[in-house]
Design an enzyme around this catalytic site. Structure first.
Site, mmCIF file in Angstrom:
data_model
loop_
_atom_site.group_PDB
_atom_site.id
_atom_site.type_symbol
_atom_site.label_atom_id
_atom_site.label_comp_id
_atom_site.label_asym_id
_atom_site.label_seq_id
_atom_site.Cartn_x
_atom_site.Cartn_y
_atom_site.Cartn_z
ATOM 1 C CG ASP A 143 -2.762 3.393 -2.526
ATOM 2 O OD1 ASP A 143 -3.803 2.729 -2.387
ATOM 3 O OD2 ASP A 143 -2.148 3.919 -1.581
ATOM 4 C CD GLU A 144 -5.672 -1.032 -0.816
ATOM 5 O OE1 GLU A 144 -5.360 -1.864 0.056
ATOM 6 O OE2 GLU A 144 -6.589 -0.220 -0.677
ATOM 7 C CG ASP B 249 -1.952 1.103 1.169
ATOM 8 O OD1 ASP B 249 -3.145 0.777 1.242
ATOM 9 O OD2 ASP B 249 -1.577 2.284 1.026
HETATM 10 N N1 DCP Z 1 -8.563 8.270 -1.855
HETATM 11 C C1 DCP Z 1 -9.622 9.120 -2.166
HETATM 12 N N2 DCP Z 1 -10.652 9.283 -1.268
HETATM 13 C C2 DCP Z 1 -10.631 8.629 -0.083
HETATM 14 C C3 DCP Z 1 -9.584 7.770 0.244
HETATM 15 C C4 DCP Z 1 -8.539 7.610 -0.672
HETATM 16 O O1 DCP Z 1 -9.626 9.723 -3.240
HETATM 17 N N3 DCP Z 1 -11.646 8.801 0.773
HETATM 18 C C5 DCP Z 1 -7.451 8.148 -2.816
HETATM 19 C C6 DCP Z 1 -6.323 9.082 -2.450
HETATM 20 C C7 DCP Z 1 -5.266 8.209 -1.867
HETATM 21 C C8 DCP Z 1 -5.505 6.887 -2.553
HETATM 22 O O2 DCP Z 1 -6.899 6.837 -2.818
HETATM 23 O O3 DCP Z 1 -3.951 8.724 -2.098
HETATM 24 C C9 DCP Z 1 -5.077 5.706 -1.731
HETATM 25 O O4 DCP Z 1 -5.839 5.616 -0.536
HETATM 26 P P1 DCP Z 1 -5.205 5.204 0.829
HETATM 27 O O5 DCP Z 1 -6.319 4.931 1.758
HETATM 28 O O6 DCP Z 1 -4.172 4.124 0.629
HETATM 29 O O7 DCP Z 1 -4.488 6.524 1.365
HETATM 30 P P2 DCP Z 1 -3.062 7.114 1.027
HETATM 31 O O8 DCP Z 1 -2.268 6.225 0.121
HETATM 32 O O9 DCP Z 1 -3.212 8.501 0.545
HETATM 33 O O10 DCP Z 1 -2.375 7.201 2.454
HETATM 34 P P3 DCP Z 1 -1.831 6.002 3.366
HETATM 35 O O11 DCP Z 1 -2.053 4.717 2.625
HETATM 36 O O12 DCP Z 1 -0.393 6.306 3.559
HETATM 37 O O13 DCP Z 1 -2.619 6.089 4.625
HETATM 38 MG MG MG Z 2 -2.089 4.184 0.516
#
Ligand code: DCP
Ligand code: MG
Length: 426
Positions: free
Chosen positions: A117-118, A22
């Site tokens: 992203d995962e 992730d």
């Molecule tokens: N995303 C979005 N709306 C949300 C949650 C996520 O548009 N409510 C998008 C933006 C994030 C991406 O999906 O960058 C990946 O979600 P993640 O939950 O993995 O969050 P991040 O990668 O940003 O942060 P981390 O995984 O480090 O907590």
């Molecule tokens: Mg993430």
């Protein structure tokens, strides 16, 4: 917390080895990579901090101020007025995602992307070729850093649940290995909401039973649990014991590509809405061509001023990546929905039902007066111009007519100034 020291040397004797990768603060990290000035700064991806949209994500620097995904942008601005607020660039995130997924796919054919992203990887069969799973995981993190330029968090476990839990435990740059024999100890004091499938409602039901931690849930009588929760009670019981049999399933990369816009002021001006629909269609078509996809299902989403959301879709006989076709159908669907019966708050267009692009096109399209190969050449030329000179070097006169004058003069898109727009690649 460390469950592993000299990991390069360790081989585990588990039945399956599942890796969950992730990315850290994915969209925000890409913005920081592409704009060196943003590095080390609180970057908030979402759009206008005074608009009505929500935060997609934010950098870890911004999280210190209490900003998080799904928070209204206005609230994020109150918490972090010094933040750098940027609109999402879906195409760029999809492009970077593709590079990451390509690296992952080198290490196992059994790969299940969950979002941009995962992804899960089943490494059970990979060890004979690439060495111990832990070493593979280390290599993957290193390659993502050196070849893509971003940080990832990793969870390695005997099943999907423990792998996903692991990647979340020590973010950012986490690297957590959960061996079956350690699962009970790690799960013991975690809140039940960390279990897959426990949302706010289930959490409340469990709390009513006096169950707050996974350890407590493990010790509950299974019959009592299913009496209260039904079938999901059994699943949670197994998860609480660190057991999860679900396989990693290879899935089609993207199921749909779409874009939606939230207006700053609800509107029922048909001419304006039609022009916005055309802009959305153009954007989605360009994304499709960029990914080499053509879809048969065109869907329109309309949310009205009362937050009532309506969607309608149509399946075409032939798949398309033409904005003209997407717009034509989207307009018809929007008219059928009577534009949401009132003022419109949000408008979205998406395309799904993908076929790989086929080059054997019919000589003439059924519906259009311009032969398709000519349209293809036209789209390719326009895509090339946009790649070279920017998204707004060329656009349709109708779309231009809806831009605020200043924005038009600066060459900005509808949506970039006055509206919150959001890409979606699902
Ligand atoms: N995303 C979005 N709306 C949300 C949650 C996520 O548009 N409510 C998008 C933006 C994030 C991406 O999906 O960058 C990946 O979600 P993640 O939950 O993995 O969050 P991040 O990668 O940003 O942060 P981390 O995984 O480090 O907590
Ligand atoms: Mg993430």
């Amino acid at each position: 917390m460390t469950w592993l020291q000299d990991d390069q040397m360790v081989t585990f004797n588990w039945e399956r080895k599942i890796l969950h990768v992730d990315m850290d603060a994915f969209y925000a990290a890409i913005e920081q990579m592409d704009h060196p000035f943003y590095r080390g700064q609180p970057v908030i991806v979402g759009g206008d901090p005074h608009g009505r949209g929500v935060v997609a994500t934010c950098s870890y620097e911004a999280r210190k101020f209490g900003v998080h995904s799904a928070m209204p942008l206005r609230e994020a601005f109150r918490k972090c007025p010094q933040g750098i607020f940027v609109p999402p660039r879906g195409w760029r995130y999809a492009e970077v995602s593709e590079c990451i997924m390509k690296i992952l796919a080198e290490y196992s054919p059994v790969i299940e992307p969950l979002s941009l992203d995962e992804a899960f990887l089943d490494l059970s069969g990979s060890e004979q070729i690439f060495g111990p799973a832990v070493a593979i995981a280390r290599t993957i993190v290193r390659r993502i850093k050196s070849e893509v330029g971003l940080e990832a968090s990793i969870g390695l476990g005997p099943n999907k649940f423990l792998a996903k839990l692991g990647s979340d435990l020590e973010k950012p740059q986490g690297f957590v290995v959960i061996a079956p024999e350690n699962a009970a100890m790690i799960l013991e004091n975690l809140p039940v909401r960390k279990l897959w499938g426990v949302g706010r409602k289930t959490e409340r039901l469990l709390q009513e039973m006096g169950i707050h931690t996974i350890g407590q849930l493990r010790n509950v009588d299974l019959n009592r649990l299913t009496a209260k929760l039904g079938e999901i009670g059994t699943q949670l019981y197994h998860l609480a014991h660190g057991k999860d049999e679900r396989p990693v399933i290879e899935e089609e990369r993207a199921k749909s590509i779409g874009r939606e816009i939230t207006f700053p002021i609800d509107t029922d001006q048909k001419e304006f809405l039609g022009a916005v629909l055309l802009g959305l269609g153009e954007h989605v078509a360009r994304q499709l061509r960029r990914h080499g996809l053509k879809g048969r299902v065109i869907a329109v989403k309309i949310r009205n001023a009362n937050f009532k959301t309506m969607t309608r879709q149509v399946t075409l006989s032939q798949s398309t990546d033409f904005e003209e076709r997407i717009y034509q159908e989207a307009l018809r669907l929007a008219n059928e929905m009577q534009w949401g019966f009132g003022k419109v708050r949000l408008l979205g267009v998406s395309v799904s039902g993908f076929n790989p692009v086929q080059s054997q096109l019919g000589l003439f399209s059924e519906e259009m007066s311009i032969p398709e190969p000519t349209m293809e050449v036209l789209h390719r030329t326009i895509d090339g111009l946009k790649d070279k000179f920017g998204e707004h070097i060329i656009t349709k006169a109708t779309i231009l007519s809806i831009r605020p004058k200043r924005a038009a003069a600066e060459g900005k898109a509808p949506g970039s100034d006055a509206m919150e727009s959001q890409n979606s690649v699902n």
